[in-house]
Design a protein around this motif. Structure first.
Motif, PDB file in Angstrom:
ATOM      1  N   ILE A 163      10.961   6.571   5.017  1.00  0.00           N
ATOM      2  CA  ILE A 163      11.843   5.422   5.167  1.00  0.00           C
ATOM      3  C   ILE A 163      11.829   4.915   6.603  1.00  0.00           C
ATOM      4  O   ILE A 163      11.839   3.706   6.861  1.00  0.00           O
ATOM      5  N   GLY A 164      11.797   5.840   7.570  1.00  0.00           N
ATOM      6  CA  GLY A 164      11.914   5.433   8.967  1.00  0.00           C
ATOM      7  C   GLY A 164      10.651   4.886   9.580  1.00  0.00           C
ATOM      8  O   GLY A 164      10.701   4.105  10.534  1.00  0.00           O
ATOM      9  N   SER A 165       9.483   5.271   9.065  1.00  0.00           N
ATOM     10  CA  SER A 165       8.230   4.798   9.652  1.00  0.00           C
ATOM     11  C   SER A 165       7.899   3.422   9.120  1.00  0.00           C
ATOM     12  O   SER A 165       8.266   3.057   8.012  1.00  0.00           O
ATOM     13  N   ARG A 166       7.195   2.659   9.928  1.00  0.00           N
ATOM     14  CA  ARG A 166       6.812   1.310   9.539  1.00  0.00           C
ATOM     15  C   ARG A 166       5.356   1.066   9.913  1.00  0.00           C
ATOM     16  O   ARG A 166       4.898   1.482  10.985  1.00  0.00           O
ATOM     17  N   ASP A 194       3.683 -10.948   6.889  1.00  0.00           N
ATOM     18  CA  ASP A 194       4.599 -10.142   7.703  1.00  0.00           C
ATOM     19  C   ASP A 194       5.900  -9.861   6.977  1.00  0.00           C
ATOM     20  O   ASP A 194       6.646  -8.947   7.362  1.00  0.00           O
ATOM     21  N   LEU A 195       6.215 -10.619   5.918  1.00  0.00           N
ATOM     22  CA  LEU A 195       7.379 -10.334   5.086  1.00  0.00           C
ATOM     23  C   LEU A 195       6.991  -9.591   3.815  1.00  0.00           C
ATOM     24  O   LEU A 195       7.740  -8.739   3.336  1.00  0.00           O
ATOM     25  N   ALA A 196       5.830  -9.926   3.264  1.00  0.00           N
ATOM     26  CA  ALA A 196       5.429  -9.320   1.995  1.00  0.00           C
ATOM     27  C   ALA A 196       4.975  -7.873   2.164  1.00  0.00           C
ATOM     28  O   ALA A 196       5.263  -7.023   1.308  1.00  0.00           O
ATOM     29  N   LEU A 197       4.278  -7.560   3.252  1.00  0.00           N
ATOM     30  CA  LEU A 197       3.745  -6.207   3.405  1.00  0.00           C
ATOM     31  C   LEU A 197       4.826  -5.138   3.580  1.00  0.00           C
ATOM     32  O   LEU A 197       4.703  -4.055   2.997  1.00  0.00           O
ATOM     33  N   PRO A 198       5.901  -5.370   4.379  1.00  0.00           N
ATOM     34  CA  PRO A 198       6.950  -4.334   4.415  1.00  0.00           C
ATOM     35  C   PRO A 198       7.552  -4.056   3.046  1.00  0.00           C
ATOM     36  O   PRO A 198       7.814  -2.902   2.700  1.00  0.00           O
ATOM     37  N   SER A 245      13.404 -10.466   1.912  1.00  0.00           N
ATOM     38  CA  SER A 245      12.564  -9.314   2.208  1.00  0.00           C
ATOM     39  C   SER A 245      13.397  -8.142   2.710  1.00  0.00           C
ATOM     40  O   SER A 245      13.222  -6.998   2.270  1.00  0.00           O
ATOM     41  N   ALA A 246      14.338  -8.407   3.634  1.00  0.00           N
ATOM     42  CA  ALA A 246      15.168  -7.332   4.187  1.00  0.00           C
ATOM     43  C   ALA A 246      16.027  -6.689   3.101  1.00  0.00           C
ATOM     44  O   ALA A 246      16.194  -5.464   3.058  1.00  0.00           O
ATOM     45  N   ARG A 247      16.566  -7.507   2.211  1.00  0.00           N
ATOM     46  CA  ARG A 247      17.404  -6.964   1.138  1.00  0.00           C
ATOM     47  C   ARG A 247      16.588  -6.093   0.198  1.00  0.00           C
ATOM     48  O   ARG A 247      17.020  -4.994  -0.189  1.00  0.00           O
TER      49      ARG A 247
END
Length: 699
Positions: free
Chosen positions: A289-292, A339-343, A167-169
């Protein structure tokens, strides 16, 4: 520190480029503490530092040495230096989990507990932001370890780490696509500064350009500033939207970020690069990019599902006393896959929307765009192009129209020779209409004012509006007042965007039940001529320029709590809470996003894509909830062993990740297939030596 980073230098003064990501406060404090430095101040807008010193070479050398020191590296570079250590610590639970199967049987429960502890310690940031999810996951793993399911603990940690790294990559890759969506200007341009005592063409750094400079551009160049063409013809490609190139000639407006495909231009800058449209777009991309978004933004009710596995597990444990069964049920947390798929889905959705012409910053904005039933459009800058031209100049008997044109050229700071072809930005014309303008010529004052202000300030009234053959453009009529009397009338026109009225009809077919046009005039509650053409069509509502009427209409539109979409240039403060505020490229960034290219065409394409993305994310959340509920039931009834529940749970999370990645390729149903832009090597994104040689025609 290279000479290219020294923007300007005199014997006692040095102006330096600090870099976009420099820590300016720390840099200024360090420079001011040096011997021989009289003062140091930073310009956050231009990202530069100005230092006054005693002029000694030793002082200059110490200034440059301080700027080269590692302590003055940008924040991002210092954070990158700490990333390797953090990455090693992040893999510690994985290393421990791999060793669990090779340990003796008696040691495995203790080793599994060590894996859980390492897992919690490496999640310090998430433990602060979402402690419930971390503790629930840790509790399930501890229960499995104590019940003798060490292999399940090891497998669960390894699969979870794999999903997190994937997910992070993918999120970083999506960030890179967004970051390189916009063109990059050159570091230097050939420019002429007419205010200099000895003006001549010379090389100027990008950050040194300012309003009034004349800039030369050749094929392949990116326009560094917003400006007016004063010489030459060319074909320009837009900054960030897939539309056809357009021809420009003297008098036409050029926006920063547009690229020359062919031809040569001489451009007169209207503002410095930091105030250009490209700078606003780049800030919007960085904000995106910076907002989450928090997990579950599109489905707030999913947070109530967190208590379900915990409650069910406690009941099963209380009734059966089977810790393995209860721990397996704790694994069925609906939020763990999301929590991994939504970002990742967020990044992919933002990129898909950016390709359709909308730069926005979150899933909440996407949801509002997908479900809103009410649309508000401003006439100037949205339905119309936002650029105004002089349609007619009417003088009193005996007046000189050329003299009036000279006054207008001076007011607009536009060369007189291109005035008839030049266009004025919406913000300038709005300033003239709302507040007027004053031009001083010797001891005399000339006032440019609207009908409303003319009546309000001078007590004068204009006669009937001059006849006009065209009825489509929006128009503003201004009076030129000298010595208390009207000496001339100026009619400005702004053409409607191509196909604007047809696109309004298309928007109504996309689910907008109410479409309103907010008419901009002179603040007196009147209506601009030409606005009725857009606002008088069947199914469209026209709201005049009256604060009370607008507020009442907006309050009625959102009384049931549903969101509305407002596309505007200056109406951001009117947007009700929970609405979506969007602006065209030429305006200041809206609260939630910027529409690239033609705002109506971009809005149509973005609405279609937002509806598709919204449905996909709803299906993801439903699948996560249903899948984990099935796994929880299977664990409670012992249909599956604990290792089977773990493998299926994390397998579902991986499937959600892959489905989120596919959102990146979502297109509008009417959008043709286009290849994804590829990231260029760093050396190709900057001006090469050969390009500088080709542009060495400095006179």
């Amino acid at each position: 520190m290279s000479t290219a980073e020294i923007l300007h230098e005199t014997r006692h003064r040095l102006r330096l480029d600090a870099g976009r990501h420099a820590d300016l406060d720390a840099l200024v404090a360090g420079l001011a503490a040096l011997s021989g430095v009289h003062s140091a101040r930073a310009n956050a807008t231009l990202h530069c530092v100005v230092v006054q010193h005693d002029g000694r070479p030793e002082t200059r050398d110490s200034l440059l040495a301080r700027l080269r020191s590692p302590a003055q590296q940008p924040r991002r570079q210092r954070m990158r230096a700490r990333q390797p250590a953090a990455a090693v610590a992040g893999w510690t639970p994985a290393v421990l989990a791999v060793t669990v199967p090779v340990l003796p049987q008696d040691w495995r429960p203790g080793a599994a507990l060590g894996v859980v502890a390492a897992r919690v310690l490496t999640q310090a940031g998430r433990l602060r932001s979402d402690p419930t999810a971390v503790l629930l996951d840790a509790a399930s793993l501890v229960s499995l370890a104590l019940s003798g399911q060490s292999m399940v603990v090891s497998t669960s940690v390894l699969l979870r780490l794999l999903s997190e790294r994937l997910s992070a990559r993918l999120v970083r890759e999506a960030d890179g696509l967004l970051d390189h969506l916009l063109p990059t200007e050159a570091t230097q341009y050939t420019a002429l500064r007419e205010s200099d005592t000895d003006p001549s063409w010379s090389w100027w750094s990008l950050r040194s350009l300012r309003a009034g400079d004349r800039v030369r551009l050749i094929p392949g160049d990116v326009a560094p500033v917003d400006g007016c063409v004063v010489d030459g013809t060319a074909m320009l490609a837009p900054a960030a939207h897939q539309v056809q190139p357009r021809p420009v000639s003297p008098g036409d407006h050029v926006a920063a970020g547009e690229r020359l495909n062919e031809g040569r231009l001489e451009l007169r800058a209207e503002a410095d690069p930091a105030s250009s449209r490209l700078a606003k777009l780049r800030a919007q991309v960085q904000h995106a990019i910076g907002s989450r978004d928090p997990v579950g933004r599109l489905a707030p009710g999913i947070e109530r599902m967190l208590s379900l596995p915990l409650t069910a597990s406690a009941l099963v444990f209380g009734l059966t006393g089977d810790t393995a069964r209860a721990a397996a049920m704790l694994q069925a947390d609906p939020q763990q896959g999301l929590d991994l798929a939504l970002p990742l889905a967020r990044e992919a959705a933002l990129y898909a929307l950016a390709r359709q012409g909308l730069l926005t910053a979150g899933l909440e904005a996407i949801e509002r765009l997908a479900v809103a039933r009410t649309l508000v459009l401003q006439d100037t800058g949205v339905l119309a192009t936002g650029r105004w031209t002089i349609e007619a100049v009417h003088t009193e008997p005996g007046g000189d129209s050329e003299r009036v044109r000279g006054w207008l050229a001076a007011l607009a700071d536009t060369p007189l020779e291109v005035l008839d072809r030049a266009s004025f930005p919406d913000r300038v014309v709005r300033q003239w209409v709302r507040h007027g303008a004053v031009l001083r010529i010797g001891e005399h004052e000339l006032h440019l004012t609207s009908r409303h202000r003319l009546q309000q300030v001078w007590g004068l009234a204009l006669g009937d509006r001059p006849p006009s053959a065209a009825s489509e453009p929006l128009r503003r009529e201004l009076a030129v007042v000298a010595a208390g009397r009207v000496v001339a009338r100026v009619v400005l026109a702004s053409a409607l965007r191509a196909g604007a009225l047809d696109r309004l009809n298309e928007l109504t077919t996309l689910g907008f039940d109410r479409v309103a046009v907010f008419v901009e005039a002179d603040g007196g509650g009147g209506e601009s001529k030409g606005a009725a053409a857009a606002g008088g069509r069947e199914g469209l509502e026209r709201i005049n320029d009256d604060p009370g009427s607008r507020s009442d209409w907006l309050a009625d539109a959102v009384r049931d709590g549903s969101p509305l979409v407002m596309v505007h240039t200056v109406l951001r403060d009117l947007a009700p809470p929970g609405s979506l505020s969007l602006t065209p490229m030429d305006a200041d960034a809206g609260s939630h996003g910027v529409l690239l290219g033609d705002p109506l065409a971009s809005l149509i394409a973005a609405r279609r894509v937002a509806q598709i993305v919204h449905r996909r994310l709803r299906l993801q959340q439903g699948a996560a909830t249903a899948g984990n509920a099935a796994l929880m039931t299977s664990a409670a009834l012992r249909w599956l062993p604990p290792i089977g529940t773990t493998l299926l749970h994390h397998g579902l999370a991986l499937l959600l990740l892959l489905d989120s990645l596919r959102i990146q390729s979502v297109r509008s149903p009417s959008d043709p297939v286009r290849p994804l832009p590829r990231r260029k090597p760093k050396q190709q994104r900057h001006r090469s030596t050969e390009t500088n040689t080709a542009r060495s025609e400095i006179t």
